[in-house]
Each structure stands twice: as structure tokens, then as C-alpha cells.
Design a protein around this motif. Structure first.
Motif, PDB file in Angstrom:
ATOM      1  N   GLY A 274       0.778  -1.229   0.000  1.00 50.73           N
ATOM      2  CA  GLY A 274       0.000   0.000   0.000  1.00 50.73           C
ATOM      3  C   GLY A 274       0.807   1.274   0.000  1.00 50.73           C
ATOM      4  N   TYR A 275       1.778   1.378   0.890  1.00 53.17           N
ATOM      5  CA  TYR A 275       2.481   2.632   1.158  1.00 53.17           C
ATOM      6  C   TYR A 275       3.898   2.638   0.575  1.00 53.17           C
ATOM      7  N   GLY A 276       4.278   1.530  -0.051  1.00 56.17           N
ATOM      8  CA  GLY A 276       5.645   1.391  -0.533  1.00 56.17           C
ATOM      9  C   GLY A 276       6.529   0.637   0.442  1.00 56.17           C
ATOM     10  N   LEU A 277       5.952   0.131   1.524  1.00 57.70           N
ATOM     11  CA  LEU A 277       6.721  -0.655   2.485  1.00 57.70           C
ATOM     12  C   LEU A 277       6.829  -2.096   2.009  1.00 57.70           C
ATOM     13  N   PRO A 278       7.967  -2.746   2.240  1.00 61.37           N
ATOM     14  CA  PRO A 278       8.185  -4.104   1.704  1.00 61.37           C
ATOM     15  C   PRO A 278       7.209  -5.126   2.282  1.00 61.37           C
ATOM     16  N   LEU A 279       6.559  -5.850   1.388  1.00 61.41           N
ATOM     17  CA  LEU A 279       5.644  -6.927   1.767  1.00 61.41           C
ATOM     18  C   LEU A 279       5.445  -7.822   0.553  1.00 61.41           C
ATOM     19  N   ALA A 280       5.409  -9.117   0.779  1.00 58.73           N
ATOM     20  CA  ALA A 280       5.135 -10.062  -0.304  1.00 58.73           C
ATOM     21  C   ALA A 280       4.246 -11.180   0.209  1.00 58.73           C
ATOM     22  N   LEU A 281       3.386 -11.661  -0.668  1.00 61.84           N
ATOM     23  CA  LEU A 281       2.491 -12.772  -0.351  1.00 61.84           C
ATOM     24  C   LEU A 281       2.660 -13.871  -1.389  1.00 61.84           C
ATOM     25  N   THR A 282       2.602 -15.106  -0.928  1.00 58.21           N
ATOM     26  CA  THR A 282       2.448 -16.244  -1.825  1.00 58.21           C
ATOM     27  C   THR A 282       1.123 -16.888  -1.463  1.00 58.21           C
ATOM     28  N   LEU A 283       0.190 -16.862  -2.403  1.00 59.40           N
ATOM     29  CA  LEU A 283      -1.125 -17.453  -2.192  1.00 59.40           C
ATOM     30  C   LEU A 283      -1.170 -18.807  -2.878  1.00 59.40           C
ATOM     31  N   PHE A 284      -1.774 -19.782  -2.241  1.00 61.33           N
ATOM     32  CA  PHE A 284      -1.920 -21.080  -2.902  1.00 61.33           C
ATOM     33  C   PHE A 284      -3.192 -21.768  -2.422  1.00 61.33           C
ATOM     34  N   LYS A 285      -3.708 -22.639  -3.263  1.00 64.58           N
ATOM     35  CA  LYS A 285      -4.915 -23.375  -2.928  1.00 64.58           C
ATOM     36  C   LYS A 285      -4.678 -24.195  -1.654  1.00 64.58           C
ATOM     37  N   PRO A 286      -5.669 -24.284  -0.789  1.00 63.16           N
ATOM     38  CA  PRO A 286      -5.469 -24.915   0.525  1.00 63.16           C
ATOM     39  C   PRO A 286      -4.882 -26.322   0.461  1.00 63.16           C
ATOM     40  N   GLU A 287      -5.237 -27.080  -0.561  1.00 70.30           N
ATOM     41  CA  GLU A 287      -4.733 -28.460  -0.635  1.00 70.30           C
ATOM     42  C   GLU A 287      -3.240 -28.530  -0.925  1.00 70.30           C
ATOM     43  N   LEU A 288      -2.655 -27.397  -1.314  1.00 71.74           N
ATOM     44  CA  LEU A 288      -1.217 -27.367  -1.589  1.00 71.74           C
ATOM     45  C   LEU A 288      -0.399 -26.977  -0.360  1.00 71.74           C
ATOM     46  N   ASP A 289      -1.063 -26.718   0.743  1.00 72.05           N
ATOM     47  CA  ASP A 289      -0.354 -26.225   1.932  1.00 72.05           C
ATOM     48  C   ASP A 289       0.315 -27.396   2.661  1.00 72.05           C
ATOM     49  N   LYS A 290       1.392 -27.885   2.081  1.00 76.85           N
ATOM     50  CA  LYS A 290       2.113 -29.053   2.594  1.00 76.85           C
ATOM     51  C   LYS A 290       3.447 -28.689   3.240  1.00 76.85           C
ATOM     52  N   TRP A 291       3.619 -27.417   3.566  1.00 78.57           N
ATOM     53  CA  TRP A 291       4.865 -26.989   4.205  1.00 78.57           C
ATOM     54  C   TRP A 291       5.004 -27.592   5.607  1.00 78.57           C
ATOM     55  N   ALA A 292       6.217 -27.957   5.971  1.00 85.50           N
ATOM     56  CA  ALA A 292       6.520 -28.229   7.367  1.00 85.50           C
ATOM     57  C   ALA A 292       6.846 -26.895   8.036  1.00 85.50           C
ATOM     58  N   PRO A 293       6.528 -26.717   9.311  1.00 84.46           N
ATOM     59  CA  PRO A 293       6.813 -25.446   9.981  1.00 84.46           C
ATOM     60  C   PRO A 293       8.283 -25.035   9.824  1.00 84.46           C
TER      61      PRO A 293
END
Length: 422
Positions: A274-293
Motif C-alpha cells: 500500500g504505502y511502498g513498504l516491503p511486503l510479499a504474499l504467496t497465495l496457494f490453494k489450501p490443498e497445496l499447503d504441505k509446508w513443514a513449519p
């Protein structure tokens, strides 16, 4: 006696700097669609931080929220710990953006910049599919770290890696070859969906719907739909890099909305803060959320100041008139650019892009650069794009009013005339 205001930068800063060469003045203040240098000279901003300032400079609502948060000693750095500002952003993003578009995605904060979003997307696609190859497209640009560079086509940027960039295959983007979509897709399918081509089955296909750095090449909706079908047919994930073309820049919040496709993974950065401050998102379909913490992390993935301004920025999208205004002003830009092409046949111009990511391509060597340089002299900030810097591109903030937009367009008209008649 004249003073070289760039002296400190030339002496102390690395030769790698680029924009300070294109815009050789020292900026100090900015508001809305205007920048001011130390001497007080005013510039209309048709650059918008390379797409990181879609809402302009120092937006009043975002600034007020940010100051309030800082004054109450709100937490600034929190890695991926839970914070009030993160909760508010996640809730607002869900209610203002995803739910109205009937989209179901998990949100990941991979780090502060666009290349972090791309790196995490590539890693996740390979993890999910068990494949290593990734297909990208001609003239695509996805970032400057090694994974992102491997799916970037620009020779100059790729050579900067200093090591081989592997496990990727580049296919022709829409209209890269002058053939109908059906013919283009037949070629791509022949390589990716049949045996004997020598191309490993890909984990993912990654693309921009409008190639910002690559020359404002805008894919047709039909081509995007066919690519989505192809990805499903070959068991690959579809990644849309919406870092530059997204957040309204191409006309809708997500640039792919007019095509009706549902990417498996979406990369956002730049103006999502919004303001020029650093931020990034990676969006993915819920069934792909296979990351380990902790399997993918980053020290600055919890930028709470950016969460505050990003949440405030989403208020714009609650009002349908905001998107309608983008459409109306986009038509102003398109009409103006077509007028320039007709008015200046020596330009040999071709209209490129859509929405607030448009420009003119000219294959006359160095002409686009001269137009941008003249624009700076006229008090207009803009840049070039394309593999040979053959496109001068317009990136005004989405919030610019019609009077400001027209004032900038008039300066561009003068810059084109000067470049052609100098």
C-alpha cells in the motif's frame, strides 16, 4: 558556480545504481502523484516505484494509520509470530479481496520482496509434484535471486547470476510468434504433453499476464485459459506472478480476473503493502499447503508496518467506484497512446499493455530512451521496458485524478515531439 547534486552518489554508491542515472536529481518530498526534488521542482509520477506505489505517495489514510501504530509502540518486527496487525490484514484480505471473488487461498508471507514470493512458489511446486523442471516464457521477468532468475528470460539479468541457471524450460509467450492461439498452443503442447521432446515434465508453469519488464506484452484471455488447461492436463501447477501487474495495475485487483482462470499459486508484492513498504504474499490453494513449519522462512517476513498500511489500502477496494475509475482512466491512457501513434507516424509506434500498465513500442534504436529522458526534462517521471528498452511505459498511480493524468500525458506528448524533431 554549478554544484553537482549527484556527486555523493557518484563517489560513494556502487556502479550498480540505475534509476539515479535515469532521474539525475535528489528527491526529497512526494505526495499523491507528484514528486519534488530538493530545489522544489515538481514532477508528475508515471513510474510509481516500478508498480510499488499504485496508491501514490504518502496516502493520508495509510499515513494516519501508520503514525498511530508507531506512536502506540506497535510491534515492528515479529518474524512469523502472531501479531494484531497481521491478524487485521489477513481478515481484511479475506473479506475484501478473496471472498468477493469466490477465491479460496492460504496466505504465506515468504519475505519482504517479490523474488521471495517467486522463490517460495517454485519451491512449493517442486515439493508438491516431485518434479524439478519449471516452464517459464519468453520475455518473462520474475526476480533477481537464483531461482527467480532461472525463470527470467532477460540475457543481461541472467548473466549476472554467474552460474548456470538450470531445471527450467522457456516456451514462447503469447504472440511471441505471429500465429493464432490455436497454433501457438499446438506447439507448446507438442513439447510438454508428448513423449520424445526431451523436455522433462514440469512441476509448474509460471507467467505474468502482462509482462512489465519484458515490454508490456499482454497475453490474450484465450491464451491464458489454454495455458491453464495445459497445466491441468500435464499435472503441473499454474503460477501467476502478479507482482507488477496485480493490485489493480492491469485494471482488476488480480490481473487474471478477466480470463476467469484460477491459478494454483499467486505471487504478490510491490503495491500489496500500500504505502511502498516491503511486503510479499504467496497465495496457494489450501490443498497445496504441505509446508513443514519453518521449511521456508525469512527474518523480515513479519513486516508489521506494512501490514498496517496494506490493511488500510484494501479499503479502496470496498468501493466499486474505485475499480470503475481505474477502467475510465485506463481508457484515457489507451486513447492518448493511440493518438500519439497516429499523430507521430515517424514513431513507428505500437500500443502495448492494458489498464495502468501501458506504453508504446518503437523499434527505432534508442528512441524510447530519448522519450523518457525528455519526459524527465519536462517534469515527468517514466521509464522504458523490453529486451532492448524499446517501449516507453506509463505507470501512473491508480489514484491519480483525471486532471493530473492529462497533465502528465501532455508532458509526454511534448517529450515525443522533442525526441522526433530534435
Amino acid at each position: 558556480m554549478s554544484v553537482n547534486v549527484m556527486n555523493v552518489f557518484e563517489q560513494l554508491e556502487s556502479e550498480v545504481r540505475s534509476y539515479s542515472r535515469s532521474f539525475p536529481t535528489v528527491f526529497h518530498k512526494a505526495k499523491g502523484y507528484k514528486l519534488y526534488d530538493e530545489s522544489g521542482k515538481e514532477y508528475i509520477d508515471f513510474f510509481s516505484g516500478a508498480g510499488a506505489l499504485n496508491y501514490g505517495h504518502n496516502d493520508d489514510q495509510m499515513k494516519a494509520k501508520l503514525i498511530e501504530y508507531i506512536q502506540e509502540d506497535g510491534i515492528t518486527h515479529s518474524l512469523d509470530m502472531a501479531s494484531k496487525s497481521k491478524r487485521e490484514f489477513l481478515s481484511a484480505f479475506q473479506s475484501s479481496i478473496l471472498e468477493p471473488r469466490n477465491m479460496s487461498y492460504k496466505v504465506m508471507f515468504p519475505g519482504p520482496t517479490g523474488t521471495n514470493a517467486v522463490e517460495s512458489a517454485l519451491k512449493l511446486a517442486r515439493k508438491i509434484t516431485g518434479r524439478t523442471n519449471v516452464v517459464s516464457f519468453t520475455n518473462g521477468f520474475h526476480g533477481m535471486t537464483l531461482g527467480s532468475l532461472s525463470v527470467t528470460s532477460n540475457d543481461f539479468k541472467r548473466k549476472g547470476a554467474g552460474v548456470p541457471l538450470s531445471n527450467t524450460t522457456i516456451m514462447p509467450y503469447d504472440k511471441y510468434v505471429d500465429e493464432p492461439v490455436e497454433t501457438q498452443m499446438k506447439y507448446i503442447r507438442r513439447f510438454l504433453a508428448t513423449n520424445g521432446s526431451g523436455v522433462d515434465a514440469p512441476a509448474a508453469l509460471i507467467l505474468e499476464t502482462v509482462q512489465g519488464e519484458g515490454g508490456l506484452n499482454a497475453a490474450s484471455m484465450e491464451w491464458l485459459q489454454e495455458i491453464e488447461k495445459l497445466a491441468k492436463d500435464i499435472g503441473a501447477l499454474l503460477i501467476v506472478d502478479d507482482i507488477q501487474a496485480g493490485v489493480g495495475r492491469a485494471g482488476t485487483f488480480f490481473s487474471f480476473e478477466p480470463a476467469g482462470i484460477k491459478p494454483d499459486i499467486i505471487c504478490l508484492s510491490k503495491s500489496i503493502g500500500g504505502y511502498g513498504l516491503p511486503l510479499a504474499l504467496t497465495l496457494f490453494k489450501p490443498e497445496l499447503d504441505k509446508w513443514a513449519p519453518g521449511e521456508h522462512n525469512g527474518t523480515f517476513r513479519g513486516n508489521n508496518l506494512a501490514f498496517v498500511t496494506a490493511t488500510a489500502a484494501l479499503d479502496y477496494w470496498k468501493d466499486p467506484s474505485f475499480e470503475k475509475g481505474i477502467e475510465e482512466k485506463s481508457q484515457m491512457i489507451t486513447s492518448f497512446l493511440q493518438l500519439m501513434i497516429d499523430k507521430y507516424p515517424a514513431l513507428e509506434g505500437k500500443l502495448k499493455g492494458r489498464g495502468f500498465i501501458q506504453g508504446i513500442r518503437t523499434d527505432i534504436p534508442d528512441l524510447a530512451g530519448k522519450v523518457a529522458a525528455n519526459a524527465f526534462e519536462q517534469g515527468l517521471i517514466m521509464e522504458t521496458a523490453g529486451p532492448n528498452d524499446e517501449v516507453f511505459k506509463l505507470f501512473p498511480p491508480l489514484t491519480i485524478d483525471k486532471e493530473g493524468l492529462q497533465a502528465g500525458l501532455d508532458k509526454l506528448d511534448a517529450a515525443i515531439d522533442q525526441a522526433l524533431n530534435a
